[in-house]
Design a protein around this motif. Sequence first.
Motif, PDB file in Angstrom:
ATOM      1  N   VAL A  84       0.855  -1.193   0.000  1.00 59.58           N
ATOM      2  CA  VAL A  84       0.000   0.000   0.000  1.00 59.58           C
ATOM      3  C   VAL A  84       0.890   1.242   0.000  1.00 59.58           C
ATOM      4  N   ASP A  85       0.269   2.373  -0.317  1.00 56.47           N
ATOM      5  CA  ASP A  85       0.991   3.647  -0.313  1.00 56.47           C
ATOM      6  C   ASP A  85       1.146   4.209   1.095  1.00 56.47           C
ATOM      7  N   ASP A  86       0.104   4.064   1.916  1.00 61.99           N
ATOM      8  CA  ASP A  86       0.120   4.577   3.286  1.00 61.99           C
ATOM      9  C   ASP A  86      -0.244   3.430   4.220  1.00 61.99           C
ATOM     10  N   VAL A  87       0.737   2.946   4.969  1.00 58.64           N
ATOM     11  CA  VAL A  87       0.527   1.780   5.824  1.00 58.64           C
ATOM     12  C   VAL A  87      -0.461   2.091   6.942  1.00 58.64           C
ATOM     13  N   GLU A  88      -0.344   3.243   7.574  1.00 63.01           N
ATOM     14  CA  GLU A  88      -1.208   3.579   8.702  1.00 63.01           C
ATOM     15  C   GLU A  88      -2.664   3.720   8.254  1.00 63.01           C
ATOM     16  N   ALA A  89      -2.891   4.382   7.134  1.00 68.64           N
ATOM     17  CA  ALA A  89      -4.262   4.532   6.630  1.00 68.64           C
ATOM     18  C   ALA A  89      -4.846   3.182   6.233  1.00 68.64           C
ATOM     19  N   ALA A  90      -4.047   2.333   5.582  1.00 71.56           N
ATOM     20  CA  ALA A  90      -4.539   1.005   5.200  1.00 71.56           C
ATOM     21  C   ALA A  90      -4.836   0.151   6.420  1.00 71.56           C
ATOM     22  N   ALA A  91      -4.031   0.288   7.474  1.00 73.28           N
ATOM     23  CA  ALA A  91      -4.294  -0.468   8.705  1.00 73.28           C
ATOM     24  C   ALA A  91      -5.620  -0.041   9.326  1.00 73.28           C
ATOM     25  N   ARG A  92      -5.907   1.254   9.315  1.00 73.05           N
ATOM     26  CA  ARG A  92      -7.197   1.719   9.838  1.00 73.05           C
ATOM     27  C   ARG A  92      -8.353   1.185   9.009  1.00 73.05           C
ATOM     28  N   ASP A  93      -8.199   1.148   7.685  1.00 78.34           N
ATOM     29  CA  ASP A  93      -9.257   0.610   6.823  1.00 78.34           C
ATOM     30  C   ASP A  93      -9.458  -0.889   7.070  1.00 78.34           C
ATOM     31  N   ALA A  94      -8.378  -1.633   7.304  1.00 76.60           N
ATOM     32  CA  ALA A  94      -8.495  -3.066   7.564  1.00 76.60           C
ATOM     33  C   ALA A  94      -9.232  -3.322   8.874  1.00 76.60           C
ATOM     34  N   VAL A  95      -8.914  -2.563   9.906  1.00 79.73           N
ATOM     35  CA  VAL A  95      -9.614  -2.714  11.185  1.00 79.73           C
ATOM     36  C   VAL A  95     -11.085  -2.367  11.031  1.00 79.73           C
ATOM     37  N   ALA A  96     -11.380  -1.328  10.252  1.00 83.25           N
ATOM     38  CA  ALA A  96     -12.775  -0.949  10.035  1.00 83.25           C
ATOM     39  C   ALA A  96     -13.532  -2.036   9.275  1.00 83.25           C
ATOM     40  N   ALA A  97     -12.884  -2.685   8.306  1.00 82.40           N
ATOM     41  CA  ALA A  97     -13.538  -3.763   7.561  1.00 82.40           C
ATOM     42  C   ALA A  97     -13.877  -4.939   8.472  1.00 82.40           C
ATOM     43  N   ALA A  98     -12.964  -5.293   9.361  1.00 84.36           N
ATOM     44  CA  ALA A  98     -13.240  -6.390  10.297  1.00 84.36           C
ATOM     45  C   ALA A  98     -14.350  -6.014  11.274  1.00 84.36           C
ATOM     46  N   THR A  99     -14.368  -4.775  11.717  1.00 88.75           N
ATOM     47  CA  THR A  99     -15.408  -4.345  12.661  1.00 88.75           C
ATOM     48  C   THR A  99     -16.773  -4.334  12.004  1.00 88.75           C
ATOM     49  N   ARG A 100     -16.851  -3.875  10.757  1.00 81.79           N
ATOM     50  CA  ARG A 100     -18.141  -3.870  10.053  1.00 81.79           C
ATOM     51  C   ARG A 100     -18.678  -5.281   9.852  1.00 81.79           C
ATOM     52  N   ALA A 101     -17.786  -6.237   9.685  1.00 81.45           N
ATOM     53  CA  ALA A 101     -18.224  -7.628   9.494  1.00 81.45           C
ATOM     54  C   ALA A 101     -18.619  -8.311  10.795  1.00 81.45           C
ATOM     55  N   VAL A 133     -14.531 -10.327   3.475  1.00 83.44           N
ATOM     56  CA  VAL A 133     -13.516  -9.511   4.139  1.00 83.44           C
ATOM     57  C   VAL A 133     -12.155  -9.692   3.466  1.00 83.44           C
ATOM     58  N   VAL A 134     -11.837 -10.915   3.033  1.00 87.33           N
ATOM     59  CA  VAL A 134     -10.570 -11.150   2.336  1.00 87.33           C
ATOM     60  C   VAL A 134     -10.508 -10.331   1.054  1.00 87.33           C
ATOM     61  N   GLU A 135     -11.588 -10.314   0.296  1.00 85.68           N
ATOM     62  CA  GLU A 135     -11.616  -9.534  -0.935  1.00 85.68           C
ATOM     63  C   GLU A 135     -11.499  -8.040  -0.644  1.00 85.68           C
ATOM     64  N   GLU A 136     -12.135  -7.576   0.405  1.00 87.18           N
ATOM     65  CA  GLU A 136     -12.049  -6.162   0.749  1.00 87.18           C
ATOM     66  C   GLU A 136     -10.628  -5.777   1.165  1.00 87.18           C
ATOM     67  N   LEU A 137      -9.951  -6.656   1.886  1.00 88.93           N
ATOM     68  CA  LEU A 137      -8.572  -6.385   2.279  1.00 88.93           C
ATOM     69  C   LEU A 137      -7.637  -6.397   1.069  1.00 88.93           C
ATOM     70  N   ALA A 138      -7.898  -7.284   0.109  1.00 94.10           N
ATOM     71  CA  ALA A 138      -7.042  -7.343  -1.080  1.00 94.10           C
ATOM     72  C   ALA A 138      -7.154  -6.079  -1.920  1.00 94.10           C
ATOM     73  N   ARG A 139      -8.272  -5.379  -1.819  1.00 93.19           N
ATOM     74  CA  ARG A 139      -8.455  -4.142  -2.593  1.00 93.19           C
ATOM     75  C   ARG A 139      -7.832  -2.919  -1.921  1.00 93.19           C
ATOM     76  N   LEU A 140      -7.189  -3.075  -0.776  1.00 96.65           N
ATOM     77  CA  LEU A 140      -6.549  -1.937  -0.120  1.00 96.65           C
ATOM     78  C   LEU A 140      -5.307  -1.463  -0.875  1.00 96.65           C
ATOM     79  N   GLY A 141      -4.727  -2.309  -1.685  1.00 94.73           N
ATOM     80  CA  GLY A 141      -3.520  -1.952  -2.421  1.00 94.73           C
ATOM     81  C   GLY A 141      -3.216  -3.003  -3.462  1.00 94.73           C
TER      82      GLY A 141
END
Length: 323
Positions: A84-101, A133-141
């Motif tokens: 990914v381009d921004d590790v911290e932003a992608a980490a926040r998006d990954a945590v949000a994806a898991a929480t939404r699920a 969730v796996v597909e959503e994480l793969a689209r982060l970068g």
Amino acid sequence: MGQRRTRRRTAAAGALLALLMLAGCGSGSGSDQAATSEAGGAPGPALAENDAAGEPAQGGAGTATDTRVDQRAIVYTGSLEVKVDDVEAAARDAVAAATRAGGFVGGDQRRSAAADAVAELQLRVPADRFYPVVEELARLGSQQRRQIDTQDVTEETIDLDARITSQRARVDSARRLLAQASSIGDLITLENELARREADLASLEAKKRRLADLTALSTITVTLIGPDASTAQEEGQLGFLVGLSGGWKVFLASMTVLFTVLGAILPWVLVFGVPLGLFWWWHRRRRNRSTEPALGAAPPPGLAAAPGAVSAAPPVPEARSAP
């Protein structure tokens, strides 16, 4: 003679006609019965048995065991590596994806650096939301690696259920016997046996809860790496530059450890080492001064010469001649 032959022919023809009439009646009766059965009359033996069982008639063997996926206990485990381009932003998006699920974060390790930032997250999500969730994480970068493993624990779950049921029955039996104990020896023996059976039951129930947790919540390990970080494929390459880069990293890590140890030891050296060193230097210098004789001073009377030293002979007086 002619009349007898005519009578015989007539009798044979009559008998043949009677046989034909009987055959026609029999076939008509069978056809009527079949028609009656098809038109809604009395059911045949197979239909009667199926109606009695309350199930529709089916051909072939009996009903097969239900092997649908939703009826089986399956443990899903996945791992992803995404650049990914921004590790911290992608980490926040990954945590949000898991929480939404409906899941949560089971582990979070990050290394923040300007050129080599890495974040490793362990996410626990419901099993029915695993693949979305796996597909959503793969689209982060840019996905670098993906590995998904499944383990069918249906038989193990069924076996645990049976063992738990049997162990509970054994515990209940031990409790009934304990209530009927009539002596101290029997009471102690039954209490020990009951404690052992209860411990076995608790162990089986803990295994069942562990399996239930693994099947209900799947584990996804996602590694987010920065644009300048080396991937696992690059680390597996060979060559001078790869070796030089690896050796430099090891050297920097070793120096970091060395300076860390020195920083931990330095306060002890300043507090205890310096005073002890000064005291030792002062004591040694004082002892050397006390043992050294004064330069040009005569030895005190009665002082024995040092071993191995050549003693000076007293001067011999000159002989005087008689006058």
